[in-house]
Design an enzyme around this catalytic site. Structure first.
Site, PDB file in Angstrom:
ATOM      1  N   HIS A  52       9.332 -29.371   9.718  1.00  0.00           N
ATOM      2  CA  HIS A  52       8.729 -28.168   9.149  1.00  0.00           C
ATOM      3  C   HIS A  52       9.342 -27.798   7.806  1.00  0.00           C
ATOM      4  O   HIS A  52      10.415 -28.275   7.433  1.00  0.00           O
ATOM      5  CB  HIS A  52       8.892 -26.994  10.119  1.00  0.00           C
ATOM      6  CG  HIS A  52      10.319 -26.592  10.322  1.00  0.00           C
ATOM      7  ND1 HIS A  52      11.132 -27.182  11.276  1.00  0.00           N
ATOM      8  CD2 HIS A  52      11.110 -25.688   9.682  1.00  0.00           C
ATOM      9  CE1 HIS A  52      12.340 -26.653  11.215  1.00  0.00           C
ATOM     10  NE2 HIS A  52      12.351 -25.737  10.252  1.00  0.00           N
ATOM     11  N   ASP A  54      10.693 -24.596   5.391  1.00  0.00           N
ATOM     12  CA  ASP A  54      11.133 -23.208   5.266  1.00  0.00           C
ATOM     13  C   ASP A  54      10.692 -22.683   3.906  1.00  0.00           C
ATOM     14  O   ASP A  54      10.992 -23.291   2.869  1.00  0.00           O
ATOM     15  CB  ASP A  54      12.665 -23.100   5.323  1.00  0.00           C
ATOM     16  CG  ASP A  54      13.232 -23.333   6.709  1.00  0.00           C
ATOM     17  OD1 ASP A  54      12.451 -23.539   7.651  1.00  0.00           O
ATOM     18  OD2 ASP A  54      14.470 -23.307   6.836  1.00  0.00           O
ATOM     19  N   HIS A  58      11.271 -16.831   4.733  1.00  0.00           N
ATOM     20  CA  HIS A  58      12.016 -17.096   5.974  1.00  0.00           C
ATOM     21  C   HIS A  58      13.327 -16.312   5.997  1.00  0.00           C
ATOM     22  O   HIS A  58      13.775 -15.886   7.069  1.00  0.00           O
ATOM     23  CB  HIS A  58      12.285 -18.601   6.080  1.00  0.00           C
ATOM     24  CG  HIS A  58      13.029 -19.023   7.302  1.00  0.00           C
ATOM     25  ND1 HIS A  58      12.693 -18.608   8.571  1.00  0.00           N
ATOM     26  CD2 HIS A  58      14.104 -19.863   7.462  1.00  0.00           C
ATOM     27  CE1 HIS A  58      13.517 -19.147   9.454  1.00  0.00           C
ATOM     28  NE2 HIS A  58      14.382 -19.901   8.804  1.00  0.00           N
TER      29      HIS A  58
END
Length: 208
Positions: A52, A54, A58
């Site tokens: 994934h 960020d 975040h």
């Protein structure tokens, strides 16, 4: 016509058994039928599930969301750096020998890849604060690491995140570099076209 004879998938396979960073939501899947009788699957997962990205939001309330970052960050030439000599954390000293320059996409291969991804190891190799600041000051386009976080688990020092994200440098986490040799590749790790979110799973590919 371009042909890539070697495509390496460095993403984690996603199913209901895929492990996550402790406390993050797991994937759930529900088979359903559409009004027309076609089979669909309803998915539920967190924005930081599997391999994934960020985004700045975040860690920063006023940070950019994922859709506000240029796609150019996620697609283009990259370098895989072998830093498996680092036992606890990737240090600034271990990175200085690679002559990193502005605009590069850097993926770090640590000892964590060798353990696999069937269980969570608290003592994964993370990015030290001085190493993170060193890379961020180089103004790279993207930083990637082969475990669930660039930051040490339980540490109050969030520099491995903030150093990059305050400069809008996205972080690619949970990539599997176990079978990837150090060197130059073409990275494709575009996130989902989600709006106003802090991250997204990706299908991360290296083209040689």
């Amino acid at each position: 016509m371009f042909e890539y004879k070697n495509i390496i998938d460095i993403s984690l396979p996603l199913d209901e058994k895929t492990i996550v960073y402790p406390g993050d939501p797991l994937l759930t899947m529900e088979k359903i039928k559409s009004a027309g009788g076609f089979q669909l699957t309803k998915l539920s997962f967190g924005t930081h599930f599997g391999s994934h990205i960020d985004a700045p939001s975040h860690v920063f309330d006023s940070g950019k969301n994922l859709n506000e970052l240029p796609l150019d960050n996620f697609i283009g030439p990259c370098r895989v750096l072998d830093v498996r000599e680092c036992d606890e954390s990737v240090s600034k000293e271990s990175l200085e020998k690679f002559n990193i320059v502005a605009g590069e996409r850097i993926l770090l291969k640590t000892k964590s890849s060798e353990r696999g991804y069937t269980e969570f190891y608290k003592d994964y190799v993370y990015l030290s604060s001085d190493a993170a600041q060193y890379l961020a000051d180089k103004n790279i386009k993207l930083i990637g690491i082969d475990y669930f976080s660039v930051k040490q688990k339980g540490s109050l020092d969030n520099t491995p995140h903030t150093a990059f994200l305050e400069k809008n440098i996205p972080i690619l986490e949970s990539i599997n570099l176990a079978s990837v040799e150090a060197g130059e590749y073409f990275l494709m790790a575009a996130p989902l076209a989600l709006q106003s979110v802090d991250g997204s799973p990706v299908r991360a590919l290296l083209l040689k």
